[in-house]
Design an enzyme around this catalytic site. Structure first.
Site: not given
Length: 510
Positions: A35-39
Site C-alpha cells: 500500500s502507499d503510506w498509510s493508505a
C-alpha cells in the site's frame, strides 16, 4: 503500490478488480503489492471502513500483500484470522508473495548492508560528475534573443534573486537524506568561474512559505539539513530590491533566479495559482526597469506564469531543481562551457485557465473557424506558450529530406528518416522527435503522438540522417469495444524539434 485515491468509489487499496482480476489475472503480475503510506488506515477517511480491522480485511482480500507504516495489518490480521473473518490461506499467499521477492533479491543470502559504503560511495567525484551531466541535460533554454547567451566572461554580471544562493532549494522536494550543505548554488559557481570582481549579488526579496513551522516551504520527509531550516543561505544580508537594482545598474547583464521554494512542488504541494510567490514580480519589474539585458532562470517543479517574459527579458531558462550540482550546471551552461539540450516534458500553459493543456489532444469537430464557433478561447491563443518537446541550444538546426515507407502492413514495421543539419557556428545537441497521426480510426485519435526520439550531437556545419523504426502494432489504438487494432488508412508523420513543427510526410497502413 496501491494508491491513495479511489476508482469509481472503491479505494485503490481495496479494489479486488484492479489488484487481483487485472494485475494478477490479466497481466500475470508475479510480485507483491504494498500500500502507499498509510493508505490502508486511510480507508476510514474514505468512508470505506469503520476501523483498522475492517480496512485491513478489505486490503488483504483485495490483493494488498504489505501494509505500509500504519500497522493496520500487524494489529488486526491475527484477530481477523482467529475470528474466522479472514481465511488463513489468504494471509499465507500474501506472505508467500513477499518472501518470493525477498529470495529473488538475495536478501536471505545477504541480509545486511555495509554501513561503511555511506562514507565511500556517496558524493564521490565520479558520482558528482554524473549528477552534473544529468543537470546539464535537464536545463531547458526557452528563449535567447540576439544570442545573449552564452555570457561574456569579460563582462560583470549581477546575480539576483531569492534562489541564487539558496542551497536547500537546489535539491528540490523529497530530497530524502540529501544535505543542503552539499549543494553548489548558482552564485557560488559563478564566483568560482568568473571571480568575485565580475560577479555582483543581491537577494532582492524573500520567498514566503505558504506554511508555518519547522517544515515551512519544504516537503517531508527530508531532514532539517535539507529543508531550508538551516544552511540555506551563506550570506545573511537582508533582502532588498534597492540593492538588486543597484547591482543591476553596475553590471553589464542581470541573471535573475526566481521561482518556488523546493517544498512548493511535489506531493502535498498543490497550488491554486501559477504566479511567482511573494514579491518576486516586484523584483523582476524593478530589474527590468534598469534596461539592462536580463536572463531569467526559473527554479520550479512546474511551469509558472511567465506569459509576460518573452517580451521583457532577453533569455529564459527553465532550470527545475537540479540537485547538488545545480549551481555548476547552470553557471557552466550560461557561460558556454556546456550547451543546453533539455526539452520540455510538458506543454507550457499561458494561464491556469488553459490547464489541462497537452500536445496529444484530440482535434474536436471544430478545430478552427473564422468566427468564435471553434475550439479555443475568447481571450487567449489556444496553443501553449511553449510546446511539448521544445528547447533551444546555442546553435541552430535545419530539418529536411523526410523519407518514409509509402506503405506498411499491420504486422510489419515503419521506417522513417530525415536529414538534420547544424546550421550554426558551434557544436550542439538536438533532440530529434518522431510524431504520428492516424487520420481516420474507429475512435478519434490525437493530433500527434510521440513515437520516438534521438539525441544527436553535431559539429557546426555537419549533417546526419536520423532513422526511426516503429513496429506497426505501436500505431494501433483501442476500438469502441476495447480491442487493440491497427486501423488501415492514411497516417501523417513528422520528424521534428518539438510537437508543433517539423517536416511532414504520410504513409498508408494496409
Amino acid at each position: 503500490m496501491s494508491a491513495f485515491q479511489d476508482l469509481n468509489g472503491v479505494p485503490a487499496s481495496a479494489n479486488h478488480h484492479t489488484l487481483t482480476d487485472i494485475l494478477r489475472g490479466e497481466w500475470r503480475f508475479n510480485g507483491f503489492v504494498v500500500s502507499d503510506w498509510s493508505a490502508t488506515h486511510e480507508m476510514i477517511a474514505h468512508g470505506a471502513a469503520t476501523d483498522d480491522a475492517q480496512a485491513a480485511l478489505r486490503g488483504v482480500t483485495a490483493g494488498v500483500d504489505m501494509d505500509m507504516v500504519d500497522g493496520a495489518y500487524l494489529n488486526s490480521i491475527p484477530a481477523l484470522v482467529q475470528s474466522g473473518k479472514l481465511q488463513k490461506d489468504v494471509v499465507d499467499e500474501a506472505v508467500r508473495r513477499v518472501l518470493r521477492i525477498k529470495f529473488k533479491a538475495g536478501l536471505f543470502d545477504h541480509p545486511y548492508a555495509d554501513p561503511q559504503r555511506e562514507k565511500t560511495d556517496i558524493l564521490t567525484p565520479e558520482n558528482r560528475k554524473v549528477a552534473r551531466k544529468l543537470a546539464f541535460e535537464s536545463l531547458v533554454l526557452l528563449q535567447n534573443k540576439n544570442g545573449v547567451l552564452p555570457l561574456n566572461r569579460k563582462q560583470t554580471i549581477a546575480v539576483i534573486g531569492p534562489l541564487a544562493n539558496d542551497k536547500s532549494s537546489q535539491l528540490g522536494p523529497w530530497a530524502g537524506n540529501g544535505q543542503a550543505a552539499d549543494a553548489i548554488t548558482p552564485l557560488a559557481a559563478f564566483r568560482q568561474k568568473m571571480g568575485d570582481d565580475h560577479v555582483l549579488y543581491a537577494k532582492g526579496v524573500n520567498i514566503p512559505p505558504f506554511e508555518s513551522g519547522l517544515a515551512a516551504g519544504v516537503a517531508a520527509p527530508a531532514p532539517p539539513s535539507a529543508t531550508g531550516v538551516k544552511d540555506a543561505e551563506t550570506e545573511s544580508k537582508p533582502a532588498s530590491i534597492d540593492d538588486a537594482v543597484a547591482a543591476a545598474n553596475k553590471a553589464d547583464i542581470a541573471v535573475l533566479f526566481v521561482g518556488e521554494l523546493a517544498g512548493m512542488s511535489g506531493e502535498a504541494s498543490s497550488r491554486a495559482s501559477l504566479e511567482l510567490p511573494g514579491d518576486q514580480m516586484k523584483l523582476i519589474d524593478a530589474v527590468i526597469a534598469t534596461h539592462k539585458p536580463v536572463v531569467l532562470v526559473l527554479e520550479s517543479g512546474r511551469p509558472l506564469n511567465i506569459t509576460w517574459a518573452p517580451e521583457k527579458v532577453s533569455a529564459i531558462v527553465q532550470a527545475w531543481y537540479l540537485g547538488v550540482e545545480a549551481g555548476n550546471a547552470i553557471a557552466h551552461t550560461l557561460l558556454g562551457d556546456a550547451s543546453p539540450s533539455g526539452r520540455l516534458p510538458l506543454s507550457w500553459p499561458r494561464s491556469i485557465g488553459q490547464i489541462p493543456v497537452y500536445y496529444n489532444h484530440k482535434n474536436t469537430g471544430r478545430p478552427s473557424a473564422p468566427d468564435r464557433w471553434h475550439t479555443g478561447y475568447l481571450d487567449s491563443p489556444k496553443d501553449p506558450l511553449f510546446p511539448f518537446g521544445y528547447g533551444l541550444t546555442y546553435t541552430t538546426f535545419k530539418y529536411g529530406n523526410l523519407k518514409t515507407d509509402p506503405r506498411v502492413s499491420a504486422d510489419g514495421s515503419l521506417h522513417v528518416s530525415a536529414e538534420i543539419e547544424n546550421t550554426g557556428k558551434r557544436e550542439g545537441t538536438e533532440v530529434v522527435q518522431l510524431y504520428l497521426h492516424d487520420r481516420v480510426a474507429p475512435t478519434s485519435r490525437p493530433v500527434r503522438e510521440l513515437k520516438g526520439f534521438e539525441r544527436v550531437t553535431l559539429p557546426a556545419g555537419a549533417h546526419k540522417t536520423v532513422e526511426f523504426t516503429v513496429n506497426a502494432n505501436d500505431l494501433g489504438s483501442y476500438d469502441p469495444d476495447m480491442h487493440w487494432i491497427v486501423p488501415t488508412g492514411t497516417y501523417d508523420v513528422w520528424v521534428a524539434p518539438d510537437s508543433a513543427s517539423g517536416v511532414q510526410g504520410s504513409f498508408e497502413v494496409q
